[in-house]
Write a protein that holds these residues in place. Structure first.
Motif, PDB file in Angstrom:
ATOM      1  N   ARG A 144      78.722 -15.620   0.631  1.00  0.00           N
ATOM      2  CA  ARG A 144      78.796 -16.076   2.024  1.00  0.00           C
ATOM      3  C   ARG A 144      80.220 -16.500   2.334  1.00  0.00           C
ATOM      4  O   ARG A 144      80.839 -17.226   1.556  1.00  0.00           O
ATOM      5  CB  ARG A 144      77.841 -17.249   2.227  1.00  0.00           C
ATOM      6  N   LYS A 145      80.761 -16.076   3.460  1.00  0.00           N
ATOM      7  CA  LYS A 145      82.103 -16.447   3.855  1.00  0.00           C
ATOM      8  C   LYS A 145      82.120 -17.870   4.428  1.00  0.00           C
ATOM      9  O   LYS A 145      81.199 -18.254   5.157  1.00  0.00           O
ATOM     10  CB  LYS A 145      82.645 -15.474   4.903  1.00  0.00           C
ATOM     11  N   VAL A 146      83.160 -18.620   4.112  1.00  0.00           N
ATOM     12  CA  VAL A 146      83.320 -19.965   4.649  1.00  0.00           C
ATOM     13  C   VAL A 146      84.769 -20.153   5.094  1.00  0.00           C
ATOM     14  O   VAL A 146      85.667 -19.435   4.666  1.00  0.00           O
ATOM     15  CB  VAL A 146      82.945 -21.051   3.615  1.00  0.00           C
ATOM     16  N   ASP A 147      84.980 -21.136   5.960  1.00  0.00           N
ATOM     17  CA  ASP A 147      86.326 -21.418   6.456  1.00  0.00           C
ATOM     18  C   ASP A 147      87.136 -22.272   5.490  1.00  0.00           C
ATOM     19  O   ASP A 147      88.366 -22.270   5.536  1.00  0.00           O
ATOM     20  CB  ASP A 147      86.245 -22.152   7.801  1.00  0.00           C
ATOM     21  N   CYS A 148      86.431 -23.013   4.635  1.00  0.00           N
ATOM     22  CA  CYS A 148      87.132 -23.917   3.725  1.00  0.00           C
ATOM     23  C   CYS A 148      86.292 -24.138   2.478  1.00  0.00           C
ATOM     24  O   CYS A 148      85.097 -24.447   2.571  1.00  0.00           O
ATOM     25  CB  CYS A 148      87.398 -25.254   4.424  1.00  0.00           C
ATOM     26  N   VAL A 149      86.903 -23.959   1.329  1.00  0.00           N
ATOM     27  CA  VAL A 149      86.290 -24.330   0.053  1.00  0.00           C
ATOM     28  C   VAL A 149      87.028 -25.564  -0.464  1.00  0.00           C
ATOM     29  O   VAL A 149      88.259 -25.557  -0.546  1.00  0.00           O
ATOM     30  CB  VAL A 149      86.381 -23.205  -0.993  1.00  0.00           C
ATOM     31  N   VAL A 150      86.284 -26.610  -0.773  1.00  0.00           N
ATOM     32  CA  VAL A 150      86.884 -27.841  -1.282  1.00  0.00           C
ATOM     33  C   VAL A 150      86.528 -28.018  -2.750  1.00  0.00           C
ATOM     34  O   VAL A 150      85.362 -27.886  -3.137  1.00  0.00           O
ATOM     35  CB  VAL A 150      86.394 -29.072  -0.492  1.00  0.00           C
ATOM     36  N   CYS A 151      87.530 -28.311  -3.560  1.00  0.00           N
ATOM     37  CA  CYS A 151      87.333 -28.618  -4.972  1.00  0.00           C
ATOM     38  C   CYS A 151      87.925 -30.006  -5.201  1.00  0.00           C
ATOM     39  O   CYS A 151      89.138 -30.143  -5.397  1.00  0.00           O
ATOM     40  CB  CYS A 151      88.013 -27.586  -5.863  1.00  0.00           C
ATOM     41  N   ASN A 152      87.087 -31.019  -5.155  1.00  0.00           N
ATOM     42  CA  ASN A 152      87.550 -32.397  -5.235  1.00  0.00           C
ATOM     43  C   ASN A 152      87.390 -32.929  -6.661  1.00  0.00           C
ATOM     44  O   ASN A 152      86.290 -33.319  -7.058  1.00  0.00           O
ATOM     45  CB  ASN A 152      86.778 -33.272  -4.248  1.00  0.00           C
ATOM     46  N   PHE A 153      88.464 -32.904  -7.421  1.00  0.00           N
ATOM     47  CA  PHE A 153      88.434 -33.301  -8.833  1.00  0.00           C
ATOM     48  C   PHE A 153      87.349 -32.532  -9.598  1.00  0.00           C
ATOM     49  O   PHE A 153      86.712 -33.089 -10.495  1.00  0.00           O
ATOM     50  CB  PHE A 153      88.209 -34.810  -8.976  1.00  0.00           C
ATOM     51  N   SER A 154      87.160 -31.272  -9.241  1.00  0.00           N
ATOM     52  CA  SER A 154      86.082 -30.503  -9.866  1.00  0.00           C
ATOM     53  C   SER A 154      86.576 -29.284 -10.635  1.00  0.00           C
ATOM     54  O   SER A 154      85.773 -28.509 -11.147  1.00  0.00           O
ATOM     55  CB  SER A 154      85.081 -30.054  -8.792  1.00  0.00           C
ATOM     56  N   LEU A 155      87.899 -29.096 -10.730  1.00  0.00           N
ATOM     57  CA  LEU A 155      88.455 -27.993 -11.509  1.00  0.00           C
ATOM     58  C   LEU A 155      89.054 -28.563 -12.790  1.00  0.00           C
ATOM     59  O   LEU A 155      90.243 -28.819 -12.880  1.00  0.00           O
ATOM     60  CB  LEU A 155      89.507 -27.236 -10.689  1.00  0.00           C
ATOM     61  N   LEU A 156      88.210 -28.758 -13.786  1.00  0.00           N
ATOM     62  CA  LEU A 156      88.595 -29.479 -14.995  1.00  0.00           C
ATOM     63  C   LEU A 156      88.810 -28.574 -16.197  1.00  0.00           C
ATOM     64  O   LEU A 156      89.343 -29.020 -17.206  1.00  0.00           O
ATOM     65  CB  LEU A 156      87.518 -30.524 -15.345  1.00  0.00           C
ATOM     66  N   GLY A 157      88.393 -27.315 -16.089  1.00  0.00           N
ATOM     67  CA  GLY A 157      88.470 -26.426 -17.234  1.00  0.00           C
ATOM     68  C   GLY A 157      89.702 -25.547 -17.233  1.00  0.00           C
ATOM     69  O   GLY A 157      90.667 -25.776 -16.503  1.00  0.00           O
ATOM     70  N   ASN A 158      89.648 -24.489 -18.034  1.00  0.00           N
ATOM     71  CA  ASN A 158      90.793 -23.593 -18.162  1.00  0.00           C
ATOM     72  C   ASN A 158      90.449 -22.197 -17.639  1.00  0.00           C
ATOM     73  O   ASN A 158      90.671 -21.900 -16.479  1.00  0.00           O
ATOM     74  CB  ASN A 158      91.249 -23.529 -19.615  1.00  0.00           C
ATOM     75  N   GLU A 159      89.899 -21.338 -18.479  1.00  0.00           N
ATOM     76  CA  GLU A 159      89.649 -19.955 -18.083  1.00  0.00           C
ATOM     77  C   GLU A 159      88.712 -19.865 -16.884  1.00  0.00           C
ATOM     78  O   GLU A 159      88.921 -19.050 -15.981  1.00  0.00           O
ATOM     79  CB  GLU A 159      89.077 -19.173 -19.265  1.00  0.00           C
ATOM     80  N   ILE A 160      87.681 -20.702 -16.856  1.00  0.00           N
ATOM     81  CA  ILE A 160      86.718 -20.627 -15.770  1.00  0.00           C
ATOM     82  C   ILE A 160      87.359 -20.969 -14.432  1.00  0.00           C
ATOM     83  O   ILE A 160      86.957 -20.455 -13.383  1.00  0.00           O
ATOM     84  CB  ILE A 160      85.508 -21.551 -16.050  1.00  0.00           C
ATOM     85  N   VAL A 161      88.393 -21.813 -14.448  1.00  0.00           N
ATOM     86  CA  VAL A 161      89.059 -22.195 -13.204  1.00  0.00           C
ATOM     87  C   VAL A 161      89.748 -20.990 -12.568  1.00  0.00           C
ATOM     88  O   VAL A 161      89.668 -20.778 -11.357  1.00  0.00           O
ATOM     89  CB  VAL A 161      90.057 -23.341 -13.451  1.00  0.00           C
ATOM     90  N   ALA A 162      90.408 -20.195 -13.381  1.00  0.00           N
ATOM     91  CA  ALA A 162      91.051 -18.982 -12.860  1.00  0.00           C
ATOM     92  C   ALA A 162      90.018 -18.033 -12.263  1.00  0.00           C
ATOM     93  O   ALA A 162      90.240 -17.429 -11.203  1.00  0.00           O
ATOM     94  CB  ALA A 162      91.830 -18.287 -13.969  1.00  0.00           C
ATOM     95  N   GLU A 163      88.871 -17.901 -12.915  1.00  0.00           N
ATOM     96  CA  GLU A 163      87.821 -17.026 -12.413  1.00  0.00           C
ATOM     97  C   GLU A 163      87.264 -17.545 -11.089  1.00  0.00           C
ATOM     98  O   GLU A 163      87.001 -16.773 -10.157  1.00  0.00           O
ATOM     99  CB  GLU A 163      86.708 -16.916 -13.457  1.00  0.00           C
ATOM    100  N   VAL A 164      87.080 -18.851 -10.995  1.00  0.00           N
ATOM    101  CA  VAL A 164      86.556 -19.458  -9.767  1.00  0.00           C
ATOM    102  C   VAL A 164      87.551 -19.294  -8.619  1.00  0.00           C
ATOM    103  O   VAL A 164      87.172 -18.955  -7.487  1.00  0.00           O
ATOM    104  CB  VAL A 164      86.236 -20.946 -10.006  1.00  0.00           C
ATOM    105  N   LEU A 165      88.834 -19.529  -8.886  1.00  0.00           N
ATOM    106  CA  LEU A 165      89.841 -19.384  -7.836  1.00  0.00           C
ATOM    107  C   LEU A 165      89.915 -17.955  -7.319  1.00  0.00           C
ATOM    108  O   LEU A 165      90.110 -17.718  -6.119  1.00  0.00           O
ATOM    109  CB  LEU A 165      91.205 -19.833  -8.350  1.00  0.00           C
ATOM    110  N   HIS A 166      89.764 -17.004  -8.209  1.00  0.00           N
ATOM    111  CA  HIS A 166      89.768 -15.600  -7.794  1.00  0.00           C
ATOM    112  C   HIS A 166      88.600 -15.337  -6.848  1.00  0.00           C
ATOM    113  O   HIS A 166      88.739 -14.653  -5.819  1.00  0.00           O
ATOM    114  CB  HIS A 166      89.675 -14.686  -9.013  1.00  0.00           C
TER     115      HIS A 166
END
Length: 228
Positions: A109-131
């Motif tokens: 689903r498309k959104v206007d804003c994705v917020v990650c509030n102190f929720s990107l704590l890992g390594n490899e998975i963070v790159a995958e999520v940002l992509h």
């Protein structure tokens, strides 16, 4: 333990600390959040005037409720069933979904804003999520990330896993998870690698110490002109 194992341990820790975290947030036990960072992330979102916000790693749902109270349509996802249950109990739209499921495109689903509030704590998975975030945003959308300021002291200034700690939290918390530290240049390189462009960087200050309490990155999938 490799990167994937550490990423999984982070999620396991949150499964164990659902009640402690919910109590800490709803009882305003975390001083830095009460005095600085909660308002900082809300203000950053409001400044973008989004029509639909996705809180990625929403926890017990406080940010979705805060934005909804301001008339902003917000929804949340989190990997931990207990946190989604606590969030849903107070109303709002919340869905259980792991970061891997999100990275695989299951949000859809498309959104206007994705917020990650102190929720990107890992390594490899963070790159995958940002992509995946880059593909989730509308044409004029943005992602707003609040995280520990890279000026964090006490450790060498280099990327790497750090030992977890619940220092400053109640004794109800257990089994602190490791977390992955990134330098400022590493964050910027990561954004570029997944097709995100930095639009703005904010540094909310602790009024007592005069030091940054966090850093907020506003990024988008298209290079835009900066704010005046």
């Amino acid at each position: 333990m490799d990167n994937r194992d550490n990423d999984d341990v982070i999620v396991q820790t949150w499964h164990k600390n659902v009640d402690a975290w919910t109590k800490a947030i709803r009882s305003a036990e975390i001083r830095s959040r009460v005095t600085v960072t909660d308002a900082a992330i809300v203000n950053a979102v409001v400044a973008e005037a989004p029509e639909l916000v996705l809180d990625l790693g929403c926890g017990e749902g406080w940010l979705v409720r805060a934005l909804s109270d301001l008339g902003i349509n917000a929804v949340g996802i989190d990997a931990v069933p207990g946190l989604i249950a606590r969030a849903s109990a107070l109303g709002g739209s919340f869905t259980q979904m792991s970061y891997r499921e999100f990275a695989e495109g299951q949000w859809g689903r498309k959104v206007d804003c994705v917020v990650c509030n102190f929720s990107l704590l890992g390594n490899e998975i963070v790159a995958e999520v940002l992509h995946a975030i880059a593909d989730t945003l509308t044409a004029q959308g943005c992602c707003i990330i609040q995280t520990l300021h890279p000026n964090y002291s006490g450790e060498p200034y280099c990327d790497g896993w750090r030992e977890g700690s619940w220092a400053g939290f109640s004794d109800e918390f257990t089994d602190p998870a490791p977390w992955y530290f990134r330098t400022l240049s590493s964050w910027l390189s990561l954004f570029s690698s997944v097709g995100l462009h930095l639009q703005e960087m904010l540094e909310p200050l602790n009024n007592t110490t005069g030091q940054p309490a966090s850093v907020i990155f506003v990024v988008s999938s298209k290079l835009k002109r900066g704010k005046p």
